[in-house]
Structures are given as C-alpha cells and as structure tokens.
Design an enzyme around this catalytic site. Structure first.
Site, PDB file in Angstrom:
ATOM      1  N   SER A 180       0.876  -1.181   0.000  1.00  0.00           N
ATOM      2  CA  SER A 180       0.000   0.000   0.000  1.00  0.00           C
ATOM      3  C   SER A 180       0.910   1.227   0.000  1.00  0.00           C
ATOM      4  O   SER A 180       1.295   1.720   1.044  1.00  0.00           O
ATOM      5  CB  SER A 180      -0.898   0.008   1.236  1.00  0.00           C
ATOM      6  OG  SER A 180      -1.635  -1.178   1.322  1.00  0.00           O
TER       7      SER A 180
ATOM      8  N   LYS B 276      -0.164   5.137   8.321  1.00  0.00           N
ATOM      9  CA  LYS B 276       0.454   5.512   7.039  1.00  0.00           C
ATOM     10  C   LYS B 276      -0.604   5.587   5.938  1.00  0.00           C
ATOM     11  O   LYS B 276      -0.634   6.533   5.145  1.00  0.00           O
ATOM     12  CB  LYS B 276       1.538   4.468   6.694  1.00  0.00           C
ATOM     13  CG  LYS B 276       2.165   4.570   5.336  1.00  0.00           C
ATOM     14  CD  LYS B 276       1.760   3.505   4.313  1.00  0.00           C
ATOM     15  CE  LYS B 276       1.534   2.130   4.791  1.00  0.00           C
ATOM     16  NZ  LYS B 276       1.119   1.163   3.783  1.00  0.00           N
TER      17      LYS B 276
ATOM     18  N   LYS C 163      -6.806   1.934  -2.767  1.00  0.00           N
ATOM     19  CA  LYS C 163      -6.480   1.253  -1.506  1.00  0.00           C
ATOM     20  C   LYS C 163      -6.468   2.232  -0.329  1.00  0.00           C
ATOM     21  O   LYS C 163      -7.022   1.951   0.742  1.00  0.00           O
ATOM     22  CB  LYS C 163      -5.125   0.561  -1.642  1.00  0.00           C
ATOM     23  CG  LYS C 163      -4.541   0.009  -0.355  1.00  0.00           C
ATOM     24  CD  LYS C 163      -5.400  -1.092   0.243  1.00  0.00           C
ATOM     25  CE  LYS C 163      -4.877  -1.462   1.624  1.00  0.00           C
ATOM     26  NZ  LYS C 163      -5.745  -2.424   2.292  1.00  0.00           N
TER      27      LYS C 163
HETATM   28  P1  NAD Z   1       5.064  -6.647   7.328  1.00  0.00           P
HETATM   29  O1  NAD Z   1       5.784  -5.585   8.091  1.00  0.00           O
HETATM   30  O2  NAD Z   1       4.551  -7.829   8.056  1.00  0.00           O
HETATM   31  O3  NAD Z   1       5.984  -7.169   6.126  1.00  0.00           O
HETATM   32  C1  NAD Z   1       6.862  -6.356   5.408  1.00  0.00           C
HETATM   33  C2  NAD Z   1       8.107  -7.180   5.063  1.00  0.00           C
HETATM   34  O4  NAD Z   1       8.990  -6.368   4.284  1.00  0.00           O
HETATM   35  C3  NAD Z   1       8.902  -7.636   6.308  1.00  0.00           C
HETATM   36  O5  NAD Z   1       9.178  -9.018   6.235  1.00  0.00           O
HETATM   37  C4  NAD Z   1      10.181  -6.801   6.237  1.00  0.00           C
HETATM   38  O6  NAD Z   1      11.309  -7.461   6.784  1.00  0.00           O
HETATM   39  C5  NAD Z   1      10.317  -6.593   4.743  1.00  0.00           C
HETATM   40  N1  NAD Z   1      11.142  -5.441   4.396  1.00  0.00           N
HETATM   41  C6  NAD Z   1      11.122  -4.203   4.949  1.00  0.00           C
HETATM   42  N2  NAD Z   1      12.025  -3.399   4.328  1.00  0.00           N
HETATM   43  C7  NAD Z   1      12.611  -4.156   3.362  1.00  0.00           C
HETATM   44  C8  NAD Z   1      13.604  -3.902   2.375  1.00  0.00           C
HETATM   45  N3  NAD Z   1      14.183  -2.697   2.268  1.00  0.00           N
HETATM   46  N4  NAD Z   1      13.966  -4.897   1.525  1.00  0.00           N
HETATM   47  C9  NAD Z   1      13.382  -6.118   1.628  1.00  0.00           C
HETATM   48  N5  NAD Z   1      12.440  -6.429   2.555  1.00  0.00           N
HETATM   49  C10 NAD Z   1      12.057  -5.453   3.400  1.00  0.00           C
HETATM   50  O7  NAD Z   1       3.884  -5.888   6.564  1.00  0.00           O
HETATM   51  P2  NAD Z   1       2.543  -6.554   5.964  1.00  0.00           P
HETATM   52  O8  NAD Z   1       1.478  -6.523   7.013  1.00  0.00           O
HETATM   53  O9  NAD Z   1       2.883  -7.807   5.252  1.00  0.00           O
HETATM   54  O10 NAD Z   1       2.160  -5.420   4.899  1.00  0.00           O
HETATM   55  C11 NAD Z   1       2.838  -5.262   3.660  1.00  0.00           C
HETATM   56  C12 NAD Z   1       2.092  -4.199   2.857  1.00  0.00           C
HETATM   57  O11 NAD Z   1       0.743  -4.622   2.646  1.00  0.00           O
HETATM   58  C13 NAD Z   1       1.995  -2.833   3.554  1.00  0.00           C
HETATM   59  O12 NAD Z   1       2.097  -1.820   2.602  1.00  0.00           O
HETATM   60  C14 NAD Z   1       0.618  -2.857   4.196  1.00  0.00           C
HETATM   61  O13 NAD Z   1       0.111  -1.548   4.382  1.00  0.00           O
HETATM   62  C15 NAD Z   1      -0.156  -3.664   3.189  1.00  0.00           C
HETATM   63  N6  NAD Z   1      -1.318  -4.431   3.688  1.00  0.00           N
HETATM   64  C16 NAD Z   1      -1.264  -5.120   4.850  1.00  0.00           C
HETATM   65  C17 NAD Z   1      -2.375  -5.846   5.281  1.00  0.00           C
HETATM   66  C18 NAD Z   1      -2.402  -6.648   6.566  1.00  0.00           C
HETATM   67  O14 NAD Z   1      -3.476  -7.081   6.986  1.00  0.00           O
HETATM   68  N7  NAD Z   1      -1.268  -6.909   7.200  1.00  0.00           N
HETATM   69  C19 NAD Z   1      -3.537  -5.869   4.488  1.00  0.00           C
HETATM   70  C20 NAD Z   1      -3.547  -5.175   3.276  1.00  0.00           C
HETATM   71  C21 NAD Z   1      -2.429  -4.466   2.880  1.00  0.00           C
END
Ligand code: NAD
Length: 315
Positions: A116, A259, A190
């Site tokens: 997102s 965010k 989104k």
């Molecule tokens: P999360 O924090 O669980 O996962 C993010 C991953 O990215 C982590 O494993 C982290 O180590 C990795 N990461 C961070 N910086 C990095 C880099 N520079 N290089 C490589 N890897 C890196 O987050 P999430 O909950 O999986 O969410 C991911 C995205 O999806 C976000 O943008 C969030 O807003 C969106 N989202 C989340 C949900 C939810 O329910 N969790 C639902 C819809 C959308």
C-alpha cells in the site's frame, strides 16, 4: 534495459505469465508470506528476498525457492518482480538503488507493487520507469492475513490494460482482480478504502465505549449493530475476532494503518477535496501510533480511545 528491444523481446513483452515462470517476491511479512505461498502452490518458481533473514528462513523452511544474493541478481533472473513492502519509499529504494532490482531487469519484465504505497509517489515512479521501458503496475490488496491465506484478496490494479492482461492470471492466484485505471489508481483506491476501514473501526469503538459507560453490554452492542444500519467490517469482523476477546492481533500494524490514512490525506490535499473527517481520523491514528508504537495492531486504536476515557476521569 536501455537497449531497444529486439524481436524476440517484443514477443515476450506481449506474453502472459504462467507457471512455471519465475517470479521475484520481495517482502515476506504478514501478507507477503501467504501470498508467496499461493504462487508456489500454483506452480510458479519463486526467488525471494527480505531484509529480515528470519522471514526468509521461515518461508524457505516449507517452500522450494531461490534466494538470490542481492536485488540486482533477483531482477536479472525474474521476468516478474512483486514487492510487498511496508511503504512506497522502501519500494522505490529497493527498485532504484545501486544494484537494486531495476539494475538487473531484462526487457519485457514487469514490476508489480502490491504494497500500500503512496499513489502520488507511484505515479512519479511509474513515469521514471517508463523512461527506461519498464512497466509498473500497482496492485495493492485488501482483506487482511486471512484472505491472503485463502487467496481471496481484493486486488486493485492500476496500469496499462495490455500489461494488466499479461499478469491477470498470476494476480488471480491471490484474489479477485479489479482493474482500477492507470498506474497509481490502485494505490489511490487502496488508501481510500482504508480511510473507510479505519473510520468505521474508530467510530464503532467510540460508540461501544460510550455505550458500555452508559451500562450497555459490548457484545450486545455489536450483535445489534450487525443487525442494524451501523454495521461495517469493524462490527462484523474486527470486534468479534480481535477486540471483544481483547487479543488485538489482526496481523495489520497500527503504523501501517496510520500511514494509509496519511496517504488518503495526501490524495485529498493534492486534489483539493474536502477531508474534514479524514484529517481528524488521521490525527487519531497518528497519536495512537505515538502512544502504542508502529508495531502495535491497528485494532489497538480502540485501546487508545479507551485510554482517553481514563484521562477524562482522572481530571
Ligand atoms: P510486514 O511488516 O509484516 O511485512 C513487510 C516485510 O517487508 C517484512 O518481512 C520486512 O522485513 C520486509 N522489508 C522491509 N524493508 C525491506 C527492504 N528494504 N527490503 C526487503 N524487505 C524489506 O507488513 P505486511 O502486514 O505484510 O504489509 C505489507 C504491505 O501490505 C503494507 O504496505 C501494508 O500496508 C499492506 N497491507 C497489509 C495488510 C495486513 O493485513 N497486514 C492488508 C492489506 C495491505
């Protein structure tokens, strides 16, 4: 990527991606892990990357996948690269930094940002990538961890229709694909969706807090809302699953929701549209994030609102 594509590259640029094509998947967190799992289960070959070694270890323990040494080699070996990262600045960095993904990409490759991210930033990034002949599709998702596991996410895709068609089957492995419009429109959709999602959560919380102070039962309030016009995903899902049992473990961080609201504010500000409710809501989530921390659960906004009742009583 700077050299003009030859004939076989041009042909490749029109081909749909299908198993066992190789996909680069960057970001194996709460959402990325189950989404990547579905792609492996569908027969795609995955090359994965995450700055958290535990995230890779966890995924590789139960999946066959490649673990490229760096982002450039991941880009070089994968015709499709998906990012599922916390936010757009990180996506930009992963793609464009020295020895980043783009440095390795071959002609005909496609980038899909399922994070997102900022729609405004995505438009800018897409324009920069277009100059290098690389199409970017934004395809953020809604539905949370449960729907990521089930493969029933809502996927909001923004990009040129001919590129969307190439990746539609691949995306469909993870959920229902909606083509919203040009690149950036998926991210806008989104952020606006999460405005409503965060708003109904905070409003339901205020209603429940007020009702219980007045002597009503919280579970009864939710039951009646769900049979009435005040219902929403907050009352139908988040309250019964994470708030009434006081587990606050939806798997979606408070900092990520805060965010998303800032991104919705960015859209309204950029477009000059009214955002009176949105500004207040964004302030509430920003304060909750300050008090509870980025990694708290987004449902902890309820605890933040509850803490305001105690503050009042202490006056
Ligand atoms: P999360 O924090 O669980 O996962 C993010 C991953 O990215 C982590 O494993 C982290 O180590 C990795 N990461 C961070 N910086 C990095 C880099 N520079 N290089 C490589 N890897 C890196 O987050 P999430 O909950 O999986 O969410 C991911 C995205 O999806 C976000 O943008 C969030 O807003 C969106 N989202 C989340 C949900 C939810 O329910 N969790 C639902 C819809 C959308």
């Amino acid at each position: 990527v700077s050299a003009p594509p030859d004939r076989s590259s041009r042909k490749k640029m029109a081909e749909k991606f299908a198993p066992p094509d190789r996909i680069g998947f960057i970001g194996l967190g709460n959402m990325g892990n189950p989404m990547a799992h579905l792609l492996v289960a569908a027969g795609y070959r995955l090359a994965v990357f995450d700055t958290n070694p535990e995230a890779i270890k966890h995924f590789a323990a139960s999946h066959t996948c490649e673990q490229p040494a760096d982002l450039k080699s991941l880009g070089a070996s994968c015709p499709v690269v998906i990012t599922m990262l916390p936010e757009g600045h990180i996506v930009r960095q992963v793609l464009l930094r020295d020895n980043g993904v783009v440095a390795g990409l071959r002609p005909g490759s496609v980038l899909i940002d399922m994070s997102s991210s900022s729609p405004v930033g995505t438009r800018r990034l897409a324009a920069e990538l277009q100059d290098r002949g690389i199409p970017l599709v934004d395809a953020p998702v809604s539905g949370g961890v449960k729907k990521a596991i089930d493969g029933t996410l809502a996927i909001m895709a923004g990009g040129a229709i001919e590129v969307i068609e190439r990746i539609r089957d691949l995306l469909a492995v993870m959920g229902k694909v909606f083509h919203v419009g040009n690149t950036g429109s998926g991210h806008a959709m989104k952020a606006l969706n999460n405005y409503l999602s965060a708003g109904t959560l905070a409003m339901t919380a205020e209603a429940v807090i007020a009702g219980t102070r007045f002597g009503l039962d919280a579970a009864k309030i939710i039951e009646i809302l769900n049979a009435s016009s005040g219902r929403s995903t907050a009352s139908e899902h988040k309250f019964p699953a994470f708030i009434l049992p006081r587990t606050f473990n939806s798997g979606f961080a408070l900092g990520l929701m805060a965010k998303d609201l800032r991104l919705a504010v960015e859209i309204a500000t950029t477009e000059g549209t009214p955002s009176l409710l949105l500004q207040v809501l964004s302030g509430i989530y920003n304060q909750a994030e300050q008090d509870f921390g980025f990694s708290a659960d987004n449902t902890d906004v309820v605890r933040y609102l509850e803490s305001l009742v105690e503050d009042q009583n202490n006056d």
